[in-house]
Design a protein around this motif. Structure first.
Motif, PDB file in Angstrom:
ATOM      1  N   TRP A   1       4.281  22.559  -0.264  1.00 39.96           N
ATOM      2  CA  TRP A   1       4.036  21.126  -0.281  1.00 39.96           C
ATOM      3  C   TRP A   1       2.869  20.776  -1.201  1.00 39.96           C
ATOM      4  O   TRP A   1       1.912  21.529  -1.313  1.00 39.96           O
ATOM      5  N   SER A   2       2.980  19.601  -1.826  1.00 40.66           N
ATOM      6  CA  SER A   2       1.895  19.044  -2.635  1.00 40.66           C
ATOM      7  C   SER A   2       1.569  17.651  -2.097  1.00 40.66           C
ATOM      8  O   SER A   2       2.479  16.840  -1.850  1.00 40.66           O
ATOM      9  N   ASP A   3       0.267  17.363  -1.908  1.00 35.24           N
ATOM     10  CA  ASP A   3      -0.159  16.053  -1.403  1.00 35.24           C
ATOM     11  C   ASP A   3      -0.231  15.045  -2.547  1.00 35.24           C
ATOM     12  O   ASP A   3      -0.761  15.339  -3.622  1.00 35.24           O
ATOM     13  N   VAL A   4       0.290  13.845  -2.283  1.00 31.37           N
ATOM     14  CA  VAL A   4       0.179  12.736  -3.233  1.00 31.37           C
ATOM     15  C   VAL A   4      -0.791  11.728  -2.624  1.00 31.37           C
ATOM     16  O   VAL A   4      -0.508  11.143  -1.566  1.00 31.37           O
ATOM     17  N   ARG A   5      -1.941  11.525  -3.265  1.00 32.65           N
ATOM     18  CA  ARG A   5      -2.988  10.652  -2.708  1.00 32.65           C
ATOM     19  C   ARG A   5      -3.321   9.525  -3.686  1.00 32.65           C
ATOM     20  O   ARG A   5      -3.311   9.710  -4.902  1.00 32.65           O
ATOM     21  N   VAL A   6      -3.637   8.380  -3.116  1.00 37.29           N
ATOM     22  CA  VAL A   6      -3.946   7.200  -3.918  1.00 37.29           C
ATOM     23  C   VAL A   6      -5.389   7.280  -4.408  1.00 37.29           C
ATOM     24  O   VAL A   6      -6.282   7.788  -3.708  1.00 37.29           O
ATOM     25  N   ASN A   7      -5.614   6.792  -5.623  1.00 38.22           N
ATOM     26  CA  ASN A   7      -6.946   6.743  -6.226  1.00 38.22           C
ATOM     27  C   ASN A   7      -7.246   5.311  -6.659  1.00 38.22           C
ATOM     28  O   ASN A   7      -6.351   4.482  -6.821  1.00 38.22           O
ATOM     29  N   GLY A   8      -8.531   5.046  -6.888  1.00 40.96           N
ATOM     30  CA  GLY A   8      -8.929   3.745  -7.396  1.00 40.96           C
ATOM     31  C   GLY A   8      -9.369   2.792  -6.302  1.00 40.96           C
ATOM     32  O   GLY A   8      -9.113   3.014  -5.110  1.00 40.96           O
ATOM     33  N   PRO A   9     -10.064   1.702  -6.679  1.00 42.09           N
ATOM     34  CA  PRO A   9     -10.594   0.745  -5.700  1.00 42.09           C
ATOM     35  C   PRO A   9      -9.481  -0.059  -5.033  1.00 42.09           C
ATOM     36  O   PRO A   9      -8.398  -0.245  -5.595  1.00 42.09           O
ATOM     37  N   VAL A  10      -9.761  -0.537  -3.845  1.00 42.44           N
ATOM     38  CA  VAL A  10      -8.805  -1.377  -3.120  1.00 42.44           C
ATOM     39  C   VAL A  10      -8.707  -2.734  -3.816  1.00 42.44           C
ATOM     40  O   VAL A  10      -9.733  -3.384  -4.073  1.00 42.44           O
ATOM     41  N   PRO A  11      -7.512  -3.200  -4.158  1.00 40.32           N
ATOM     42  CA  PRO A  11      -7.377  -4.494  -4.830  1.00 40.32           C
ATOM     43  C   PRO A  11      -7.710  -5.654  -3.893  1.00 40.32           C
ATOM     44  O   PRO A  11      -7.750  -5.489  -2.666  1.00 40.32           O
ATOM     45  N   PRO A  12      -7.937  -6.853  -4.446  1.00 35.62           N
ATOM     46  CA  PRO A  12      -8.303  -8.001  -3.602  1.00 35.62           C
ATOM     47  C   PRO A  12      -7.283  -8.292  -2.511  1.00 35.62           C
ATOM     48  O   PRO A  12      -7.635  -8.758  -1.428  1.00 35.62           O
ATOM     49  N   GLY A  13      -6.026  -8.043  -2.771  1.00 32.69           N
ATOM     50  CA  GLY A  13      -4.997  -8.333  -1.781  1.00 32.69           C
ATOM     51  C   GLY A  13      -4.923  -7.325  -0.662  1.00 32.69           C
ATOM     52  O   GLY A  13      -4.106  -7.464   0.254  1.00 32.69           O
ATOM     53  N   GLY A  14      -5.753  -6.293  -0.699  1.00 35.53           N
ATOM     54  CA  GLY A  14      -5.743  -5.284   0.348  1.00 35.53           C
ATOM     55  C   GLY A  14      -4.886  -4.089  -0.036  1.00 35.53           C
ATOM     56  O   GLY A  14      -4.129  -4.105  -1.004  1.00 35.53           O
ATOM     57  N   GLY A  15      -5.006  -3.033   0.753  1.00 35.57           N
ATOM     58  CA  GLY A  15      -4.259  -1.816   0.507  1.00 35.57           C
ATOM     59  C   GLY A  15      -4.998  -0.622   1.066  1.00 35.57           C
ATOM     60  O   GLY A  15      -6.106  -0.754   1.618  1.00 35.57           O
ATOM     61  N   PRO A  16      -4.440   0.557   0.950  1.00 32.36           N
ATOM     62  CA  PRO A  16      -5.083   1.742   1.515  1.00 32.36           C
ATOM     63  C   PRO A  16      -6.312   2.152   0.711  1.00 32.36           C
ATOM     64  O   PRO A  16      -6.346   1.968  -0.507  1.00 32.36           O
ATOM     65  N   PRO A  17      -7.331   2.714   1.353  1.00 24.64           N
ATOM     66  CA  PRO A  17      -8.512   3.177   0.615  1.00 24.64           C
ATOM     67  C   PRO A  17      -8.200   4.397  -0.228  1.00 24.64           C
ATOM     68  O   PRO A  17      -7.184   5.080  -0.019  1.00 24.64           O
ATOM     69  N   ALA A  18      -9.074   4.688  -1.202  1.00 27.77           N
ATOM     70  CA  ALA A  18      -8.897   5.872  -2.052  1.00 27.77           C
ATOM     71  C   ALA A  18      -8.874   7.133  -1.186  1.00 27.77           C
ATOM     72  O   ALA A  18      -9.637   7.261  -0.221  1.00 27.77           O
TER      73      ALA A  18
END
Length: 271
Positions: free
Chosen positions: A130-147
């Motif tokens: 398995w390989s993990d896919v993780r989000v990067n970058g700042p949270v946009p103004p509309g919201g979303g998951p943290p880095a």
């Protein structure tokens, strides 16, 4: 018998000539004995007649990639008893956000065939992990998951198929270069923040370099490095926003340009 022209004169001349010839021949033989012939150069270790070979060992993949994330905006629809968030409108790129894939460490296997002592074709595979896919970058103004949030876990599969040229003029040490194609696909996808995910198959390109060091006609060790380039797209049908709402129906996708570098080392066996 006493004069220079007597009956013994020709005999003496013949004996003298034979003596000189014998001494010359002995000197030549002595010179041959004192100067030994140079040892023959060792013949290079070439593939055996069957042409088939296998390699197995440790495989590591440095998963270099760049990914763009796209998603529907979240809206609300009226349902009995209140409102329910859902994805609305087209999928738009999320500015400032991307994703990364974790590196892979596993066991790799190569199978190949020599068409000539210099040219072969080979196929590489590995034990799936398995390989993990993780989000990067700042949270946009509309919201979303943290880095650092886990978007999904993917079990990738890539099968390099390459033509390889082997340099055999160095004896047991045999470097090589190769190039070919890289079919890629996902064996499985597990949900994270993105749910109901899948990846589309893709076709990339690969170049390689390495060497074999043969101990004898059959056994040796090897080191191999590959640089690949492939583009792939993943899709998801929902997002998990957590309690109390849980999974929200909203389509999203990830577009990835992968440039993985792999290293493999282990044993070589030629049949």
């Amino acid at each position: 018998m006493t004069g220079p022209n007597g009956p013994m004169g020709p005999l003496k001349a013949c004996v003298s000539t034979c003596a000189v010839f014998a001494l010359s021949l002995g000197a030549a033989r002595a010179a041959d004995v004192s100067s030994p012939a140079p040892a023959p150069e060792p013949a290079p270790i070439l593939p055996s007649l069957s042409g088939w070979y296998v390699k197995a060992g440790a495989l590591g993949v440095w998963s270099r990639s760049s990914s763009n994330l796209y998603s529907q905006a979240l809206g609300e629809v009226a349902v009995p008893g209140g409102f329910l968030p859902v994805g609305v409108g087209p999928q738009l790129q999320i500015p400032g956000r991307n994703a990364s894939y974790s590196n892979i460490y596993t066991v790799g296997v190569v199978g190949g065939y020599y068409f000539t002592p210099n040219w072969s074709m080979e196929v590489e595979g590995g034990f799936p992990v398995w390989s993990d896919v993780r989000v990067n970058g700042p949270v946009p103004p509309g919201g979303g998951p943290p880095a650092g949030t886990l978007l999904a876990k993917v079990m990738p599969a890539g099968i390099p198929i390459t033509g390889v040229y082997h340099f055999t003029q160095f004896g047991s040490f045999q470097p090589y270069l190769g190039a070919g194609v890289l079919p890629t696909f996902a064996l499985a996808v597990r949900d994270g923040y993105a749910t109901g995910g899948s990846y589309q198959p893709a076709l990339g390109v690969v170049v390689q370099g390495g060497f074999d060091f043969m101990f004898n006609q059959h056994w040796g060790v090897f080191f191999d490095a590959k640089q690949s380039v492939a583009s792939t797209t993943g899709n998801a049908s929902g997002i998990n926003v957590g309690p109390p709402l849980g999974i929200v129906s909203a389509s999203s996708w990830i577009k990835t340009t992968a440039k993985p570098v792999s290293f493999m080392t282990g044993l070589t066996y030629r049949f």
